[in-house]
Design a protein around this motif. Structure first.
Motif, mmCIF file in Angstrom:
data_model
loop_
_atom_site.group_PDB
_atom_site.id
_atom_site.type_symbol
_atom_site.label_atom_id
_atom_site.label_comp_id
_atom_site.label_asym_id
_atom_site.label_seq_id
_atom_site.Cartn_x
_atom_site.Cartn_y
_atom_site.Cartn_z
ATOM 1 N N SER A 1 0.808 -1.174 -0.094
ATOM 2 C CA SER A 1 -0.059 0.072 -0.157
ATOM 3 C C SER A 1 0.760 1.285 -0.002
ATOM 4 O O SER A 1 0.439 2.381 -0.227
ATOM 5 C CB SER A 1 -1.098 0.010 1.213
ATOM 6 N N LEU A 2 2.187 1.077 0.272
ATOM 7 C CA LEU A 2 3.176 2.168 0.239
ATOM 8 C C LEU A 2 4.592 1.589 -0.379
ATOM 9 O O LEU A 2 5.001 0.538 -0.344
ATOM 10 C CB LEU A 2 3.533 2.581 1.563
ATOM 11 N N VAL A 3 4.726 2.457 -1.468
ATOM 12 C CA VAL A 3 6.282 2.274 -2.097
ATOM 13 C C VAL A 3 7.155 3.536 -1.674
ATOM 14 O O VAL A 3 6.820 4.508 -1.652
ATOM 15 C CB VAL A 3 6.005 2.396 -3.417
ATOM 16 N N ALA B 1 1.912 8.169 -10.945
ATOM 17 C CA ALA B 1 0.217 8.280 -11.163
ATOM 18 C C ALA B 1 -0.528 7.068 -11.417
ATOM 19 O O ALA B 1 -1.375 6.837 -10.773
ATOM 20 C CB ALA B 1 0.000 9.329 -12.270
ATOM 21 N N ARG B 2 0.288 6.372 -12.007
ATOM 22 C CA ARG B 2 -0.394 4.684 -12.332
ATOM 23 C C ARG B 2 -0.476 4.103 -11.080
ATOM 24 O O ARG B 2 -1.425 3.343 -10.763
ATOM 25 C CB ARG B 2 0.663 4.105 -13.369
ATOM 26 N N LEU B 3 0.703 4.045 -10.043
ATOM 27 C CA LEU B 3 0.648 3.532 -8.989
ATOM 28 C C LEU B 3 -0.427 4.007 -7.983
ATOM 29 O O LEU B 3 -1.098 3.411 -7.305
ATOM 30 C CB LEU B 3 1.951 3.594 -7.971
ATOM 31 N N ARG B 4 -0.677 5.622 -8.082
ATOM 32 C CA ARG B 4 -1.478 6.008 -7.152
ATOM 33 C C ARG B 4 -2.991 5.798 -7.637
ATOM 34 O O ARG B 4 -4.013 5.357 -6.617
ATOM 35 C CB ARG B 4 -1.385 7.594 -7.291
ATOM 36 N N GLU B 5 -3.296 5.591 -8.698
ATOM 37 C CA GLU B 5 -4.640 5.388 -9.409
ATOM 38 C C GLU B 5 -4.890 3.732 -8.888
ATOM 39 O O GLU B 5 -5.947 3.470 -8.575
ATOM 40 C CB GLU B 5 -4.491 5.247 -10.796
ATOM 41 N N ALA B 6 -3.926 2.983 -8.782
ATOM 42 C CA ALA B 6 -4.067 1.599 -8.061
ATOM 43 C C ALA B 6 -4.040 1.604 -6.841
ATOM 44 O O ALA B 6 -4.325 0.456 -6.126
ATOM 45 C CB ALA B 6 -2.753 0.605 -8.793
ATOM 46 N N GLY B 7 -4.092 2.645 -6.196
ATOM 47 C CA GLY B 7 -4.236 2.441 -4.647
ATOM 48 C C GLY B 7 -2.893 2.458 -3.735
ATOM 49 O O GLY B 7 -3.028 2.287 -2.654
ATOM 50 N N ALA C 1 3.462 15.233 -8.798
ATOM 51 C CA ALA C 1 2.338 15.792 -8.299
ATOM 52 C C ALA C 1 1.738 14.783 -7.708
ATOM 53 O O ALA C 1 0.937 14.824 -6.893
ATOM 54 C CB ALA C 1 1.256 16.452 -9.435
ATOM 55 N N SER C 2 1.777 13.448 -8.173
ATOM 56 C CA SER C 2 0.955 12.281 -7.619
ATOM 57 C C SER C 2 1.694 11.363 -6.596
ATOM 58 O O SER C 2 1.017 10.808 -5.954
ATOM 59 C CB SER C 2 0.880 11.200 -8.977
ATOM 60 N N ALA C 3 2.971 12.032 -6.066
ATOM 61 C CA ALA C 3 3.498 11.482 -5.033
ATOM 62 C C ALA C 3 3.193 11.872 -3.705
ATOM 63 O O ALA C 3 2.568 13.138 -3.414
ATOM 64 C CB ALA C 3 5.151 11.991 -5.029
ATOM 65 N N TYR C 4 3.028 11.019 -2.700
ATOM 66 C CA TYR C 4 2.443 11.491 -1.207
ATOM 67 C C TYR C 4 3.353 12.505 -0.876
ATOM 68 O O TYR C 4 3.160 13.453 0.158
ATOM 69 C CB TYR C 4 2.274 10.014 -0.446
ATOM 70 N N ALA C 5 4.552 12.509 -0.980
ATOM 71 C CA ALA C 5 5.542 13.081 -0.557
ATOM 72 C C ALA C 5 6.894 12.989 -1.483
ATOM 73 O O ALA C 5 7.155 11.931 -1.944
ATOM 74 C CB ALA C 5 6.026 12.888 1.031
ATOM 75 N N THR C 6 7.603 14.226 -1.662
ATOM 76 C CA THR C 6 8.983 14.045 -2.428
ATOM 77 C C THR C 6 9.953 14.786 -1.417
ATOM 78 O O THR C 6 9.890 15.999 -1.010
ATOM 79 C CB THR C 6 8.674 14.832 -3.590
ATOM 80 N N VAL C 7 10.972 13.988 -0.966
ATOM 81 C CA VAL C 7 12.073 14.282 -0.361
ATOM 82 C C VAL C 7 13.334 14.485 -1.239
ATOM 83 O O VAL C 7 13.688 13.488 -1.497
ATOM 84 C CB VAL C 7 12.235 13.417 0.968
ATOM 85 N N ASN C 8 13.517 15.677 -1.236
ATOM 86 C CA ASN C 8 14.840 15.736 -2.305
ATOM 87 C C ASN C 8 15.477 17.220 -1.946
ATOM 88 O O ASN C 8 14.937 18.197 -2.278
ATOM 89 C CB ASN C 8 14.224 16.047 -3.839
ATOM 90 N N PRO C 9 16.649 17.276 -1.690
ATOM 91 C CA PRO C 9 17.397 18.639 -1.280
ATOM 92 C C PRO C 9 17.381 19.535 -2.458
ATOM 93 O O PRO C 9 17.779 20.813 -2.244
ATOM 94 C CB PRO C 9 18.581 18.254 -0.748
#
Length: 588
Positions: free
Chosen positions: A141-143, A157-163, A181-189
């Motif tokens: 459920s999380l990657v 986005a494809r992964l997000r559409e699949a839940g 935009a589809s990432a739950y969070a983007t951690v990048n300095p």
């Protein structure tokens, strides 16, 4: 093209600051020749330490990412770990996997390792990796990604559409449109809205910081005991990934700190992977230094991902005992030998094609090897940069019909990722996929678009470089007096370690008389020399000085102008000074 030996430009202000701070003249020379316009504190560079690490919450989205990972841990979710296949990606994978399993108690059966195959899958969150993730039963459920994902919005986005929610941890430059935009969070300095003080940290360090913050969040939630060990031991992996990924070891207090601490941990030889490597390299290889990581461990781990499935590298790093580590290391070693043979053939072909482009005045080399192996593109590109002093991209056919993949390496004067962005802006269909950073990048494009891409890249590079004269060169730290050719000088230089990208190992120049020489090596490509200067005699080794079967271009009594490094030759417990010749010219 004849390589030029040139002295480094010295920052005189920094040179005087170093002398005033009590550093030796030689140490001041080394620092002032590597850190132009540096105005920061000297202590983080001279005495690296973990006290200089910035808090992970300074990373934009790190708190959001840590809270989501903590929730997945406490609620027993299945978690996918998706990383790049190179050393940075593999070490990131180890950090995340060991933290979740050993420190946070997530059962192994709820953790899914997702590492792309360089040839079959390509870089980043590729479509084949997405399909593999969606086929998992049960699905995560999380990657969590590491060292990739910033430029992969369509697949996220494809992964997000699949839940499936995706947390991106990465260090590569973001596309113009910003974080996916589809990432739950983007951690990048490298995010424009990120307040982290160092944009040069490797992907494995971003992963380590996020997992360290997750530990703190779990303790806040009451889901983890405050006595749970910190992630400090994993800095051994972070050190390896940081050095192998060629991020800055110059003005980066954080990178210098983690490599220094990581080497201390590695040299305790507590993990089976380090012990197996030390055994393979021989007793005289210990203690490991940054060069051991860069030129011994890194290539072996990268070779597996270049030629085959990268999971053997992961299994080697995770090996619980020396027997298992030795078995996986044997696979990595064999792949590394195969990689060297493929690299030699490809480099010879690439050099011939590059010479044709140089004749037309090309500022950047774009070489398409129709029969080339995608796994060694980056190494061959590096060889072209060294030989011709120009940025280079090497392309080969991709697994998808009609597509090409390529890897590029740059020179100090050119920001390669920015040049690719500009080429994309000039001709979007010619470069549908690219990513990377200042010194290295990867691309993907349709084969019919190669001419259009080349034209766009030529323009982009020309806009950055203008009339800049390009040539292969070696920058040295000047000459050493004859009495300085001793182990005490090497000790003095080693106190400024670690050395690496943007903080190159000291390289000196000087004139020597050849007192003796002999051809050595199984293929007769190396030279063992006895040299003298100012009444001092010293031994030297020049690796790959000759093409196998070739005779030296000079003999006894010749005078040579050499570019060389100082090295410590260990033999049966005895240490002597040895020069490592990087380049030599006969003085007429």
């Amino acid at each position: 093209m004849r390589r030029r030996i040139m002295p480094r430009r010295r920052d005189e202000t920094l040179y005087q600051r170093c002398l005033a701070a009590g550093l030796s003249e030689l140490q001041a020379r080394i620092l002032a020749g590597r850190l132009p316009d540096y105005t920061g504190e000297l202590d983080p560079l001279v005495t690296p330490g973990l006290r200089y690490l910035a808090h992970p919450e300074k990373l934009k989205d790190a708190r959001r990412a840590a809270e989501r990972i903590a929730r997945a841990v406490t609620e027993g979710e299945h978690i996918g770990i998706l990383t790049d296949y190179d050393v940075d990606g593999i070490t990131s994978h180890v950090v995340i996997l060991r933290t979740l399993n050993e420190l946070f108690g997530v059962p192994a059966q709820k953790l899914h390792s997702l590492i792309g195959h360089r040839i079959n899958d390509g870089y980043g969150i590729s479509l084949p990796l997405v399909e593999r993730t969606l086929a998992l039963k049960p699905r995560p459920s999380l990657v969590i990604t590491a060292d990739c994902g910033s430029s992969d919005e369509p697949r996220i986005a494809r992964l997000r559409e699949a839940g499936i929610e995706v947390i991106v941890t990465d260090h590569h430059a973001l596309p113009n449109e910003g974080p996916p935009a589809s990432a739950y969070a983007t951690v990048n300095p490298t995010r424009d809205d990120c307040e982290f003080p160092d944009r040069t940290i490797a992907g494995c360090m971003v992963a380590w910081l996020v997992m360290s913050l997750t530990r703190a969040v779990l303790i806040e939630f009451g889901a983890l005991s405050p006595s749970t060990p910190k992630l400090s031991p994993w800095l051994s992996y972070v050190a390896l990934g940081t050095v192998a990924d060629c991020v800055s070891l110059g003005g980066s207090a954080i990178n210098r700190a983690v490599v220094t601490q990581g080497l201390t941990l590695i040299n305790r030889m507590e993990a089976a992977c380090w012990r197996a490597m030390a055994e393979r390299l021989g007793a005289d290889s210990v203690p490991f230094d940054a060069e051991t990581l860069a030129f011994q461990m890194g290539p072996r781990i990268n070779a597996r991902s270049r030629l085959d499935d990268p999971y053997a590298a992961l299994h080697f790093m995770l090996a619980a005992d020396e027997h298992t580590a030795r078995r996986h290391l044997e696979v990595l070693d064999q792949d590394n030998q195969s990689r060297k043979a493929i690299e030699a053939d490809m480099t010879e072909t690439a050099r011939a094609l590059a010479l044709e482009q140089l004749a037309s005045g090309a500022q950047v080399l774009v070489v398409y090897l129709e029969d080339g192996h995608a796994g060694v593109q980056g190494i061959v590109a590096s060889r072209l940069v060294q030989a011709f002093g120009r940025p280079a991209l090497v392309l080969t056919p991709a697994a998808a019909p009609g597509m090409l993949t390529g890897s590029g390496r740059s020179i100090e004067a050119l920001h390669l990722r920015d040049a690719l962005q500009r080429a994309h802006d000039l001709a979007p269909p010619a470069l549908p996929r690219f990513g990377g950073h200042r010194g290295a990048a990867g691309i993907g494009l349709p084969v019919e678009q190669l001419p259009a891409f080349t034209r766009a890249l030529y323009q982009a590079v020309n806009e950055q470089l203008g009339e800049c004269e390009l040539y292969p060169c070696m920058f040295t730290d000047g000459e050493l007096a004859a009495p300085q050719l001793c182990l005490a000088t090497l000790d003095e230089l080693e106190r400024l370690a670690p050395y690496g990208r943007e903080f190159d190992a000291p390289l000196f120049e000087g004139e020597f008389l050849v007192e003796n020489l002999r051809v050595v090596g199984a293929d007769g490509s190396h030279l063992m020399l006895e040299l003298s200067s100012g009444g001092m005699a010293v031994r030297a080794i020049w690796f790959r000085a000759l093409t196998p079967g070739e005779m030296p271009a000079f003999g006894l009594g010749a005078r040579l102008r050499c570019a060389y490094k100082l090295s410590r030759n260990r033999w049966k417990g005895r240490e002597t000074l040895q020069l490592m010749i990087e380049h030599a010219e006969k003085i007429q």
